[in-house]
Write a protein that holds these residues in place. Sequence first.
Motif, PDB file in Angstrom:
ATOM      1  N   GLU A   1      -6.971  -9.214 -12.252  1.00 34.93           N
ATOM      2  CA  GLU A   1      -5.345  -8.449 -11.730  1.00 34.93           C
ATOM      3  C   GLU A   1      -4.445  -9.271 -10.974  1.00 34.93           C
ATOM      4  O   GLU A   1      -3.028  -8.569 -10.891  1.00 34.93           O
ATOM      5  N   GLN A   2      -5.497  -9.464  -9.898  1.00 33.81           N
ATOM      6  CA  GLN A   2      -4.185  -9.237  -8.414  1.00 33.81           C
ATOM      7  C   GLN A   2      -4.003 -11.136  -8.381  1.00 33.81           C
ATOM      8  O   GLN A   2      -2.694 -11.333  -8.201  1.00 33.81           O
ATOM      9  N   ALA A   3      -4.797 -11.802  -9.108  1.00 31.50           N
ATOM     10  CA  ALA A   3      -4.151 -12.662  -9.746  1.00 31.50           C
ATOM     11  C   ALA A   3      -2.958 -13.054 -10.502  1.00 31.50           C
ATOM     12  O   ALA A   3      -1.511 -13.595 -10.382  1.00 31.50           O
ATOM     13  N   ARG A   4      -3.242 -12.425 -11.253  1.00 28.25           N
ATOM     14  CA  ARG A   4      -1.705 -11.945 -12.562  1.00 28.25           C
ATOM     15  C   ARG A   4      -0.855 -11.175 -11.624  1.00 28.25           C
ATOM     16  O   ARG A   4       0.463 -11.581 -11.585  1.00 28.25           O
ATOM     17  N   ALA A   5      -1.066 -10.286 -10.983  1.00 26.34           N
ATOM     18  CA  ALA A   5       0.224 -10.352  -9.846  1.00 26.34           C
ATOM     19  C   ALA A   5       0.715 -10.669  -9.249  1.00 26.34           C
ATOM     20  O   ALA A   5       1.763 -11.044  -8.725  1.00 26.34           O
ATOM     21  N   ASN A   6      -0.028 -11.914  -8.730  1.00 24.28           N
ATOM     22  CA  ASN A   6       0.875 -13.195  -7.854  1.00 24.28           C
ATOM     23  C   ASN A   6       1.082 -13.550  -8.698  1.00 24.28           C
ATOM     24  O   ASN A   6       2.450 -14.314  -8.563  1.00 24.28           O
ATOM     25  N   VAL A   7       0.879 -14.409  -9.683  1.00 22.89           N
ATOM     26  CA  VAL A   7       1.605 -15.454 -10.547  1.00 22.89           C
ATOM     27  C   VAL A   7       3.139 -14.190 -11.163  1.00 22.89           C
ATOM     28  O   VAL A   7       3.858 -15.059 -11.009  1.00 22.89           O
ATOM     29  N   ASN A   8       2.802 -13.056 -11.391  1.00 23.64           N
ATOM     30  CA  ASN A   8       4.403 -12.077 -11.942  1.00 23.64           C
ATOM     31  C   ASN A   8       4.879 -12.104 -11.643  1.00 23.64           C
ATOM     32  O   ASN A   8       6.448 -11.950 -10.901  1.00 23.64           O
ATOM     33  N   GLN A   9       5.031 -12.546  -9.909  1.00 28.81           N
ATOM     34  CA  GLN A   9       5.987 -12.523  -8.907  1.00 28.81           C
ATOM     35  C   GLN A   9       6.373 -14.112  -8.515  1.00 28.81           C
ATOM     36  O   GLN A   9       6.841 -13.761  -7.122  1.00 28.81           O
ATOM     37  N   SER A  10       5.704 -14.823  -9.007  1.00 28.48           N
ATOM     38  CA  SER A  10       6.278 -15.701  -8.921  1.00 28.48           C
ATOM     39  C   SER A  10       7.449 -16.847  -9.220  1.00 28.48           C
ATOM     40  O   SER A  10       8.013 -16.390 -10.451  1.00 28.48           O
ATOM     41  N   PRO A  11       8.005 -17.778  -9.581  1.00 27.23           N
ATOM     42  CA  PRO A  11       8.251 -18.736 -10.193  1.00 27.23           C
ATOM     43  C   PRO A  11       8.135 -18.978 -11.257  1.00 27.23           C
ATOM     44  O   PRO A  11       8.483 -19.611 -12.264  1.00 27.23           O
ATOM     45  N   TRP A  12       6.470 -18.631 -11.327  1.00 28.57           N
ATOM     46  CA  TRP A  12       6.014 -19.984 -12.650  1.00 28.57           C
ATOM     47  C   TRP A  12       5.100 -18.689 -13.294  1.00 28.57           C
ATOM     48  O   TRP A  12       4.008 -19.216 -13.855  1.00 28.57           O
ATOM     49  N   LYS A  13       5.595 -18.335 -14.051  1.00 25.95           N
ATOM     50  CA  LYS A  13       4.725 -16.676 -14.237  1.00 25.95           C
ATOM     51  C   LYS A  13       4.801 -17.071 -15.927  1.00 25.95           C
ATOM     52  O   LYS A  13       4.075 -16.508 -16.907  1.00 25.95           O
ATOM     53  N   ASP A  14       6.330 -17.641 -16.382  1.00 24.90           N
ATOM     54  CA  ASP A  14       6.442 -17.940 -18.037  1.00 24.90           C
ATOM     55  C   ASP A  14       5.101 -19.640 -17.746  1.00 24.90           C
ATOM     56  O   ASP A  14       4.651 -19.882 -19.157  1.00 24.90           O
ATOM     57  N   ARG A  15       4.614 -19.836 -17.419  1.00 27.36           N
ATOM     58  CA  ARG A  15       3.441 -20.689 -16.902  1.00 27.36           C
ATOM     59  C   ARG A  15       2.068 -20.739 -16.616  1.00 27.36           C
ATOM     60  O   ARG A  15       1.222 -22.251 -17.055  1.00 27.36           O
ATOM     61  N   ILE A  16       2.114 -19.765 -16.074  1.00 30.98           N
ATOM     62  CA  ILE A  16       0.011 -19.447 -15.875  1.00 30.98           C
ATOM     63  C   ILE A  16      -0.139 -18.024 -16.865  1.00 30.98           C
ATOM     64  O   ILE A  16       0.344 -17.002 -17.403  1.00 30.98           O
ATOM     65  N   MET A  17      -1.480 -18.495 -17.439  1.00 27.27           N
ATOM     66  CA  MET A  17      -1.545 -17.456 -18.020  1.00 27.27           C
ATOM     67  C   MET A  17      -3.426 -17.220 -17.440  1.00 27.27           C
ATOM     68  O   MET A  17      -4.116 -17.625 -17.623  1.00 27.27           O
ATOM     69  N   ILE A  18      -3.405 -15.869 -17.381  1.00 30.01           N
ATOM     70  CA  ILE A  18      -4.552 -15.081 -16.391  1.00 30.01           C
ATOM     71  C   ILE A  18      -5.345 -14.725 -18.003  1.00 30.01           C
ATOM     72  O   ILE A  18      -5.287 -13.820 -18.318  1.00 30.01           O
ATOM     73  N   HIS A  19      -7.111 -15.314 -17.580  1.00 30.25           N
ATOM     74  CA  HIS A  19      -7.809 -14.639 -18.909  1.00 30.25           C
ATOM     75  C   HIS A  19      -8.780 -13.861 -17.506  1.00 30.25           C
ATOM     76  O   HIS A  19      -9.462 -14.853 -16.871  1.00 30.25           O
ATOM     77  N   ASN A  20      -8.663 -13.072 -17.606  1.00 35.50           N
ATOM     78  CA  ASN A  20      -9.991 -12.231 -17.548  1.00 35.50           C
ATOM     79  C   ASN A  20     -11.411 -12.112 -18.378  1.00 35.50           C
ATOM     80  O   ASN A  20     -11.411 -10.656 -19.180  1.00 35.50           O
ATOM     81  N   GLN A  21     -12.620 -13.025 -17.365  1.00 32.38           N
ATOM     82  CA  GLN A  21     -13.937 -13.323 -19.073  1.00 32.38           C
ATOM     83  C   GLN A  21     -14.795 -14.448 -17.989  1.00 32.38           C
ATOM     84  O   GLN A  21     -13.626 -15.040 -17.217  1.00 32.38           O
ATOM     85  N   SER A  22     -15.570 -14.365 -18.471  1.00 25.00           N
ATOM     86  CA  SER A  22     -16.836 -15.451 -17.808  1.00 25.00           C
ATOM     87  C   SER A  22     -16.157 -17.174 -18.644  1.00 25.00           C
ATOM     88  O   SER A  22     -14.946 -16.679 -20.259  1.00 25.00           O
TER      89      SER A  22
END
Length: 237
Positions: free
Chosen positions: A77-98
């Motif tokens: 969730e923290q990583a997703r929030a950091n990505v969403n406030q970055s210039p590259w939110k459309d290029r980084i996908m966070i997956h919460n799983q092993s």
Amino acid sequence: MKKTRDFNFKKFTVSQDRATHKVGTDGVLLGAWTNIINEGFVLDIGTGTGLIALMLAQRTTPNVIVHAVELQKEDAEQARANVNQSPWKDRIMIHNQSIQEFKPEIKFDLIVSNPPYFINSALPPAMERSIVRHTQSLNFEELMHAAKRLIQPSGRLAVILPWQESQVFKNISGQQGFHCIRECAFRSRANKPFERALMEFSQQQSFKVTEELVLHGEGEQWSDEYKQLTKDFYLKI
């Protein structure tokens, strides 16, 4: 409780108050040292705050899509929030799983990981931190199995590990058909033993490039080599 401060880089900010694995030199080293690609797909295994994924997004062209896998829910969730406030939110996908359960329809051209590494040491008291830094949830064999399953035949795997554990990892990677084609021996000062190894692996054998890097020059000043490596990220360079 005192709030953990945000870490401001030149082009993005990493909040880490909820993250188990805070911003550290290891992650910055790997994000800056890894040979980049400028087309295709990148995978960050164990992204934590999203630091390495963000660094690689900054270093690559808009053609590159970064997938970042994180087991711990709060870290994801923290990583997703950091990505969403970055210039590259459309290029980084966070997956919460092993990573063992991560089964995308694509293969990756580059895989990076700052993996768990305490193989035989006693567990620290905080269970979350033990999961991040011990090989209980992802041992070296499982990481290499995942890399072999997810990587393109011509793809590369880049990792950073403490020096002693890096020798174990190289043996395991060789058993899985990976060759160490680039290695950087890192230490904090010139008079100290090597403390970290940055390693790049490929399933295609080639001439191995070896490098050395020292963090500090005189006193507490960063060395010119370290500043050159990280100048696109740190504010004070």
